[in-house]
Design a protein around this motif. Sequence first.
Motif, PDB file in Angstrom:
ATOM      1  N   ARG A 122       0.533 -21.656 -39.443  1.00 21.61           N
ATOM      2  CA  ARG A 122       1.536 -20.612 -39.206  1.00 21.61           C
ATOM      3  C   ARG A 122       2.906 -21.120 -39.606  1.00 21.61           C
ATOM      4  N   PRO A 123       3.560 -20.485 -40.584  1.00 22.79           N
ATOM      5  CA  PRO A 123       4.905 -20.918 -40.954  1.00 22.79           C
ATOM      6  C   PRO A 123       5.921 -20.567 -39.878  1.00 22.79           C
ATOM      7  N   LEU A 124       7.070 -21.189 -39.949  1.00 23.64           N
ATOM      8  CA  LEU A 124       8.134 -20.992 -38.973  1.00 23.64           C
ATOM      9  C   LEU A 124       9.277 -20.228 -39.649  1.00 23.64           C
ATOM     10  N   PRO A 125       9.341 -18.899 -39.491  1.00 19.79           N
ATOM     11  CA  PRO A 125      10.331 -18.113 -40.224  1.00 19.79           C
ATOM     12  C   PRO A 125      11.777 -18.516 -39.970  1.00 19.79           C
ATOM     13  N   ARG A 126      12.081 -19.070 -38.789  1.00 17.77           N
ATOM     14  CA  ARG A 126      13.475 -19.444 -38.503  1.00 17.77           C
ATOM     15  C   ARG A 126      13.887 -20.778 -39.113  1.00 17.77           C
ATOM     16  N   GLY A 159      -1.386 -16.579 -54.476  1.00 15.87           N
ATOM     17  CA  GLY A 159      -0.263 -15.664 -54.421  1.00 15.87           C
ATOM     18  C   GLY A 159       0.699 -15.839 -53.278  1.00 15.87           C
ATOM     19  N   SER A 160       0.591 -16.907 -52.514  1.00 11.64           N
ATOM     20  CA  SER A 160       1.532 -17.114 -51.411  1.00 11.64           C
ATOM     21  C   SER A 160       1.848 -18.599 -51.253  1.00 11.64           C
ATOM     22  N   VAL A 161       3.022 -18.870 -50.696  1.00 19.42           N
ATOM     23  CA  VAL A 161       3.404 -20.255 -50.437  1.00 19.42           C
ATOM     24  C   VAL A 161       2.569 -20.823 -49.302  1.00 19.42           C
ATOM     25  N   TYR A 162       2.328 -20.015 -48.282  1.00 19.38           N
ATOM     26  CA  TYR A 162       1.461 -20.394 -47.171  1.00 19.38           C
ATOM     27  C   TYR A 162       0.205 -19.534 -47.235  1.00 19.38           C
ATOM     28  N   ARG A 163      -0.924 -20.165 -47.405  1.00 22.36           N
ATOM     29  CA  ARG A 163      -2.176 -19.460 -47.650  1.00 22.36           C
ATOM     30  C   ARG A 163      -2.426 -18.364 -46.608  1.00 22.36           C
ATOM     31  N   GLY A 164      -2.649 -17.154 -47.099  1.00 20.37           N
ATOM     32  CA  GLY A 164      -2.984 -16.043 -46.221  1.00 20.37           C
ATOM     33  C   GLY A 164      -1.819 -15.496 -45.432  1.00 20.37           C
ATOM     34  N   ASP A 190      10.019 -20.885 -29.416  1.00 19.49           N
ATOM     35  CA  ASP A 190      10.124 -19.606 -30.110  1.00 19.49           C
ATOM     36  C   ASP A 190       8.868 -18.787 -29.865  1.00 19.49           C
ATOM     37  N   ARG A 191       9.014 -17.472 -29.917  1.00 19.72           N
ATOM     38  CA  ARG A 191       7.841 -16.621 -29.755  1.00 19.72           C
ATOM     39  C   ARG A 191       6.939 -16.797 -30.973  1.00 19.72           C
ATOM     40  N   PRO A 192       5.621 -16.662 -30.797  1.00 22.58           N
ATOM     41  CA  PRO A 192       4.688 -17.022 -31.873  1.00 22.58           C
ATOM     42  C   PRO A 192       4.938 -16.328 -33.189  1.00 22.58           C
TER      43      PRO A 192
END
Length: 292
Positions: free
Chosen positions: A37-41, A108-113, A284-286
């Motif tokens: 799971r990437p960390l958007p912040r 097609g994505s930096v983080y798979r899926g 942070d929230r998930p």
Amino acid sequence: MAPTTRRRALGTFAAALATGVAAPQLAHAGAGPRGPRPLPRAHAHNDYDHPRPLFDALDHRFASVEADIYLVDGELLVAHDPVDLDPERTLAALYLAPLAARVRAQHGSVYRGRRLSLQLLVDIKTEGDATYRELDRQLRRYPGLFTTYARGRVRTGPVTAVVSGDRAAGPVIAAQRTRSAFYDGRLTDLGGPAPAGLIPLISDNWTNTFTWQGSGPMPPAERARLRGIVSAAHARGQRVRFWATPDVAGPERDAVWAESIAADVDHLNTDDLAGLEAFLDAHDRPHGTRAR
């Protein structure tokens, strides 16, 4: 990092890309349909100063990385200061080509899926007009990789390039009918006429707006100001980032990060990749902030 060490590291990356073999850090995304799971912040300030530019940030699941660029003899070199310029440390070698290879390898994505678009914040250190025009030429060499603007519409790609630094680049970007980059605004742009399709990000120096540095409670007036800034930006579809926030491990930094999360600031600035990763996992929230 010494120039010899840098050249050896770049050579390793180049060899992996040229043979089509994913470097070990690419395998970190996981074998299943979805990777970590990437960390958007999470924003890697001065990302190029880490031992493995880009890849260290991706290993820590960061959703935004920052590279300072200089236009030198027609090439875009990555460094914080002119004394550190190295002709082998180009934007293409450190960021553009590796990102393209990773996106190909991960369907097609930096983080798979994961649908999150990685932000590549490019800070222009030389004259903005000429430097941006070269950046624009280089971004266009990677069709399908970058978020684009055309005919008044934004099409999200695996990577979103946002241009910061020398302000002369702004009018050039605004005048383009089609482009592969966007502009990093300031608080003075908040509420102005430029839409999120031009300025998707509002960034500014924390110390220009807030006196609080994490010691004791945040003053109520400053907390209200922070939340007002974020609310105003989000109402226009824009994200918010502050630089010059405390970045030494300790309760003051944690307090500023906690207040930023509570206000829904979109990107937290750090040079401490592991420290911010651990903090966001704990506090942070998930689902993090909105992925754009």
